[in-house]
Structures are given as structure tokens and as C-alpha cells.
Motif scaffolding. Structure first.
Motif, PDB file in Angstrom:
ATOM      1  N   PRO A  84      31.374 -22.979   7.050  1.00 49.60           N
ATOM      2  CA  PRO A  84      32.331 -22.745   5.961  1.00 49.60           C
ATOM      3  C   PRO A  84      32.165 -21.401   5.270  1.00 49.60           C
ATOM      4  O   PRO A  84      33.124 -20.829   4.802  1.00 49.60           O
ATOM      5  N   ASN A  85      30.940 -20.866   5.216  1.00 54.06           N
ATOM      6  CA  ASN A  85      30.716 -19.599   4.519  1.00 54.06           C
ATOM      7  C   ASN A  85      30.968 -18.381   5.405  1.00 54.06           C
ATOM      8  O   ASN A  85      30.868 -17.256   4.963  1.00 54.06           O
ATOM      9  N   MET A  86      31.319 -18.610   6.676  1.00 57.26           N
ATOM     10  CA  MET A  86      31.529 -17.505   7.606  1.00 57.26           C
ATOM     11  C   MET A  86      33.021 -17.230   7.759  1.00 57.26           C
ATOM     12  O   MET A  86      33.808 -18.144   7.959  1.00 57.26           O
ATOM     13  N   LYS A  87      33.383 -15.957   7.657  1.00 58.37           N
ATOM     14  CA  LYS A  87      34.772 -15.573   7.835  1.00 58.37           C
ATOM     15  C   LYS A  87      35.118 -15.617   9.318  1.00 58.37           C
ATOM     16  O   LYS A  87      34.420 -15.037  10.149  1.00 58.37           O
ATOM     17  N   THR A  88      36.160 -16.347   9.685  1.00 56.59           N
ATOM     18  CA  THR A  88      36.557 -16.436  11.087  1.00 56.59           C
ATOM     19  C   THR A  88      38.003 -15.987  11.240  1.00 56.59           C
ATOM     20  O   THR A  88      38.771 -15.992  10.294  1.00 56.59           O
ATOM     21  N   THR A  89      38.332 -15.597  12.443  1.00 51.79           N
ATOM     22  CA  THR A  89      39.701 -15.234  12.764  1.00 51.79           C
ATOM     23  C   THR A  89      40.164 -16.130  13.897  1.00 51.79           C
ATOM     24  O   THR A  89      39.361 -16.837  14.518  1.00 51.79           O
ATOM     25  N   THR A  90      41.432 -16.118  14.197  1.00 53.75           N
ATOM     26  CA  THR A  90      41.949 -16.898  15.315  1.00 53.75           C
ATOM     27  C   THR A  90      41.242 -16.511  16.603  1.00 53.75           C
ATOM     28  O   THR A  90      40.942 -17.351  17.434  1.00 53.75           O
ATOM     29  N   VAL A 110      30.657 -15.586  28.432  1.00 56.55           N
ATOM     30  CA  VAL A 110      31.305 -15.837  27.145  1.00 56.55           C
ATOM     31  C   VAL A 110      32.803 -15.907  27.406  1.00 56.55           C
ATOM     32  O   VAL A 110      33.391 -14.973  27.971  1.00 56.55           O
ATOM     33  N   TRP A 111      33.390 -17.025  27.004  1.00 56.87           N
ATOM     34  CA  TRP A 111      34.794 -17.331  27.290  1.00 56.87           C
ATOM     35  C   TRP A 111      35.628 -17.296  26.019  1.00 56.87           C
ATOM     36  O   TRP A 111      35.204 -17.806  24.982  1.00 56.87           O
ATOM     37  N   ASP A 112      36.834 -16.756  26.101  1.00 53.52           N
ATOM     38  CA  ASP A 112      37.807 -16.801  25.007  1.00 53.52           C
ATOM     39  C   ASP A 112      38.842 -17.853  25.356  1.00 53.52           C
ATOM     40  O   ASP A 112      39.688 -17.644  26.222  1.00 53.52           O
ATOM     41  N   LEU A 113      38.769 -18.984  24.678  1.00 55.13           N
ATOM     42  CA  LEU A 113      39.697 -20.084  24.948  1.00 55.13           C
ATOM     43  C   LEU A 113      40.710 -20.247  23.825  1.00 55.13           C
ATOM     44  O   LEU A 113      41.311 -21.299  23.669  1.00 55.13           O
ATOM     45  N   SER A 114      40.926 -19.185  23.039  1.00 57.21           N
ATOM     46  CA  SER A 114      41.854 -19.254  21.910  1.00 57.21           C
ATOM     47  C   SER A 114      43.298 -19.436  22.342  1.00 57.21           C
ATOM     48  O   SER A 114      44.127 -19.876  21.557  1.00 57.21           O
ATOM     49  N   SER A 115      43.620 -19.118  23.594  1.00 55.73           N
ATOM     50  CA  SER A 115      44.998 -19.285  24.055  1.00 55.73           C
ATOM     51  C   SER A 115      45.328 -20.741  24.369  1.00 55.73           C
ATOM     52  O   SER A 115      46.483 -21.086  24.564  1.00 55.73           O
ATOM     53  N   LEU A 116      44.321 -21.596  24.395  1.00 60.26           N
ATOM     54  CA  LEU A 116      44.571 -23.005  24.691  1.00 60.26           C
ATOM     55  C   LEU A 116      45.049 -23.726  23.452  1.00 60.26           C
ATOM     56  O   LEU A 116      44.608 -23.484  22.350  1.00 60.26           O
ATOM     57  N   SER A 117      45.956 -24.643  23.660  1.00 53.95           N
ATOM     58  CA  SER A 117      46.370 -25.543  22.584  1.00 53.95           C
ATOM     59  C   SER A 117      46.573 -26.910  23.199  1.00 53.95           C
ATOM     60  O   SER A 117      46.891 -27.037  24.376  1.00 53.95           O
ATOM     61  N   SER A 118      46.385 -27.936  22.425  1.00 54.10           N
ATOM     62  CA  SER A 118      46.497 -29.289  22.964  1.00 54.10           C
ATOM     63  C   SER A 118      47.915 -29.592  23.428  1.00 54.10           C
ATOM     64  O   SER A 118      48.126 -30.468  24.246  1.00 54.10           O
ATOM     65  N   SER A 119      48.904 -28.866  22.929  1.00 49.47           N
ATOM     66  CA  SER A 119      50.277 -29.110  23.357  1.00 49.47           C
ATOM     67  C   SER A 119      50.606 -28.411  24.668  1.00 49.47           C
ATOM     68  O   SER A 119      51.608 -28.709  25.294  1.00 49.47           O
ATOM     69  N   ALA A 120      49.754 -27.454  25.068  1.00 51.10           N
ATOM     70  CA  ALA A 120      50.020 -26.705  26.300  1.00 51.10           C
ATOM     71  C   ALA A 120      48.839 -26.845  27.261  1.00 51.10           C
ATOM     72  O   ALA A 120      48.151 -25.897  27.560  1.00 51.10           O
ATOM     73  N   ALA A 121      48.591 -28.064  27.680  1.00 53.91           N
ATOM     74  CA  ALA A 121      47.457 -28.326  28.562  1.00 53.91           C
ATOM     75  C   ALA A 121      47.714 -27.771  29.958  1.00 53.91           C
ATOM     76  O   ALA A 121      48.817 -27.853  30.480  1.00 53.91           O
TER      77      ALA A 121
END
Length: 143
Positions: free
Chosen positions: A53-59, A76-87
Motif C-alpha cells: 500500500p505504501n508503494m507507488k505503482t503504475t499500470t 521477468v515477464w510483463d503480463l499487464s496486457s492480460l485481462s480476465s475478459s480477454a483470455a
């Protein structure tokens, strides 16, 4: 074999078994959102980038996953493009369609400095982009 819950998306888990990493939405259990296969050997540990909670995060930093393998590498993987609606169930496998030097599109970084199997990986809770990994013989890397 391991399983880890994503801190920024509590319904999302990553599992590792053999050379595969499955990212799943627990509300939709039939198929994984993403199936990753890149390591040349068994994946021994996975870790989501923490979002205290105290750490600033971005999308861009909310869905970062690290995987440690007996192939002596940490990915190290970037999985930010995943969404549960677009499996998607497409397997990202090294050497299939992507440039061998670049790897799959989700692959952000590879730490290749280990000389034996990497048995564990984890992220710092104080410095968002600081990680540590350890080999089976106890050699620790902080990167």
C-alpha cells in the motif's frame, strides 16, 4: 511446482509446472489466461512484483512476474496486457515466431548470470525494481 497469487489482482494466480507457467483467473477455471513456455528447463519458482500500500505503482508495474529455472536464468515477464475478459490460451514458446535474440513479447528481461539452477526468486518490498535470486548451491544474486 509452485503457485503464487497476484497482489494487484487477487483473482489471478500463476502456476509453474515443468517448463510451463500458466496465468489463470480463478473465476474462469477452464483455460489459462496465458500459457508461457520459454525456459529451457523446469521452472522452480515464480514471484509477482509486490504492490504494498505504501508503494507507488503504475499500470505497467502491476502485473510483473519473475520466473526462476533450472536453466540458470531468471525471466521477468510483463503480463499487464492480460485481462480476465480477454483470455488467451496461446503458448509463448521460445523459438516460435519471435526473433531468438528478442524472445516473446511479454518477456521484459532475462537475468543470466547464474552458473547453476536458480531455485528461488523474490522482489524487494522497499525498492520496486530490485530483485534477488539464489542458486541451488547458495549463491545469491541481487539485481
Amino acid at each position: 511446482t509452485c503457485v503464487r497469487t497476484c497482489g494487484s489482482a487477487p483473482n489471478v494466480v500463476a502456476t509453474a509446472a515443468g517448463e510451463f507457467i500458466d496465468v489463470r483467473d480463478l473465476r474462469m477455471q477452464k483455460e489459462p489466461m496465458k500459457k508461457l513456455q520459454w525456459h529451457g528447463n523446469e521452472v522452480l519458482d515464480i514471484a509477482w512484483l509486490p504492490t504494498p500500500p505504501n508503494m507507488k505503482t503504475t499500470t505497467a508495474t502491476k502485473n510483473i512476474l519473475a520466473s526462476a529455472s533450472s536453466d540458470r536464468r531468471v525471466a521477468v515477464w510483463d503480463l499487464s496486457s492480460l485481462s480476465s475478459s480477454a483470455a488467451t490460451t496461446a503458448t509463448t514458446q521460445f523459438g516460435e515466431g519471435e526473433d531468438e535474440d528478442e524472445g516473446p513479447p511479454e518477456l521484459l528481461f532475462v537475468h543470466g548470470g547464474h552458473i547453476s539452477s536458480v531455485t528461488a526468486v523474490d522482489w524487494s518490498y522497499k525498492d520496486q525494481m530490485l530483485a534477488a535470486s539464489i542458486e541451488c548451491d547458495g549463491r545469491l544474486h541481487i539485481w
